[in-house]
Design a protein around this motif. Structure first.
Motif, PDB file in Angstrom:
ATOM      1  N   SER A  35       0.854  -1.192   0.000  1.00 30.35           N
ATOM      2  CA  SER A  35       0.000   0.000   0.000  1.00 30.35           C
ATOM      3  C   SER A  35       0.887   1.237   0.000  1.00 30.35           C
ATOM      4  CB  SER A  35      -0.914   0.001   1.217  1.00 30.35           C
ATOM      5  OG  SER A  35      -0.133   0.212   2.380  1.00 30.35           O
ATOM      6  N   VAL A  36       0.326   2.337  -0.369  1.00 35.32           N
ATOM      7  CA  VAL A  36       1.066   3.591  -0.445  1.00 35.32           C
ATOM      8  C   VAL A  36       1.580   3.976   0.937  1.00 35.32           C
ATOM      9  CG1 VAL A  36       0.864   6.060  -0.945  1.00 35.32           C
ATOM     10  CG2 VAL A  36      -0.202   4.398  -2.440  1.00 35.32           C
ATOM     11  N   GLU A  37       0.732   3.781   1.953  1.00 38.04           N
ATOM     12  CA  GLU A  37       1.158   4.135   3.309  1.00 38.04           C
ATOM     13  C   GLU A  37       2.331   3.266   3.748  1.00 38.04           C
ATOM     14  OE1 GLU A  37      -2.182   3.312   2.728  1.00 38.04           O
ATOM     15  OE2 GLU A  37      -2.787   5.400   2.519  1.00 38.04           O
ATOM     16  N   ALA A  38       2.266   1.970   3.450  1.00 40.52           N
ATOM     17  CA  ALA A  38       3.340   1.055   3.832  1.00 40.52           C
ATOM     18  C   ALA A  38       4.611   1.407   3.058  1.00 40.52           C
ATOM     19  CB  ALA A  38       2.942  -0.387   3.576  1.00 40.52           C
ATOM     20  N   PHE A  39       4.448   1.772   1.783  1.00 44.50           N
ATOM     21  CA  PHE A  39       5.607   2.147   0.971  1.00 44.50           C
ATOM     22  C   PHE A  39       6.261   3.419   1.515  1.00 44.50           C
ATOM     23  CE2 PHE A  39       7.479   4.380  -2.678  1.00 44.50           C
ATOM     24  CZ  PHE A  39       8.441   3.447  -3.025  1.00 44.50           C
ATOM     25  N   GLU A  40       5.428   4.400   1.874  1.00 45.85           N
ATOM     26  CA  GLU A  40       5.956   5.641   2.428  1.00 45.85           C
ATOM     27  C   GLU A  40       6.656   5.402   3.759  1.00 45.85           C
ATOM     28  OE1 GLU A  40       2.605   8.278   2.493  1.00 45.85           O
ATOM     29  OE2 GLU A  40       2.912   8.887   0.411  1.00 45.85           O
TER      30      GLU A  40
END
Length: 150
Positions: free
Chosen positions: A11-16
């Motif tokens: 997910s974008v949050e996990a990637f960030e």
């Protein structure tokens, strides 16, 4: 967390979050590298200073060795001159004794002697020893003997 990318759905949050963690780790490694480079630079500077001081001390040591050799040569020359003057004084005193025609009693100590006295605290300079020799000759009052340098 691992900073390497792995082929999976993220997910974008996990990637960030993973990107933020990797950035923080990169900043920490960069600070450590800079600190090591600063320390290495200081150590290199200290080493250069030590080498420079070593060269100065080494040069001073060479100068001292040369001065020691020169002093030893001079001392040897002065000692030879003193020995020569002692011999001449002894010869002059013997001549004086012969001229006075005063036979010494059998077994009596000679009237005049010159010796190297190890009890002297300071060695006499060649000039001082020559003055002492001339004073001894004047004190003999028999036929005047004057020592001259060759």
């Amino acid at each position: 967390t691992d900073c390497q990318t792995q082929p999976q759905e993220v997910s974008v949050e996990a990637f960030e979050a993973q990107l933020s963690s990797c950035s923080a780790r990169l900043a920490e490694v960069s600070r450590d590298r800079n600190a090591l480079q600063d320390k290495l630079s200081k150590e290199k500077h200290a080493l250069r200073q030590l080498r420079s001081q070593h060269e100065l001390v080494s040069g001073d040591l060479d100068d001292v060795r040369q001065q020691l050799k020169t002093t030893q040569k001079r001392c040897g020359a002065k000692e030879r001159e003193c020995d020569r003057l002692r011999r001449r004084l002894t010869e002059a005193l013997e001549w004086c004794a012969e001229q006075t025609q005063m036979p010494a009693a059998p077994g009596a100590a000679p009237r005049w002697t010159i010796s190297r006295s190890p009890a002297r605290r300071r060695p006499m300079s060649a000039r001082g020893e020559r003055a002492a020799v001339e004073a001894a000759l004047r004190a003999a009052t028999r036929p005047a003997v004057v020592l001259t340098s060759k």
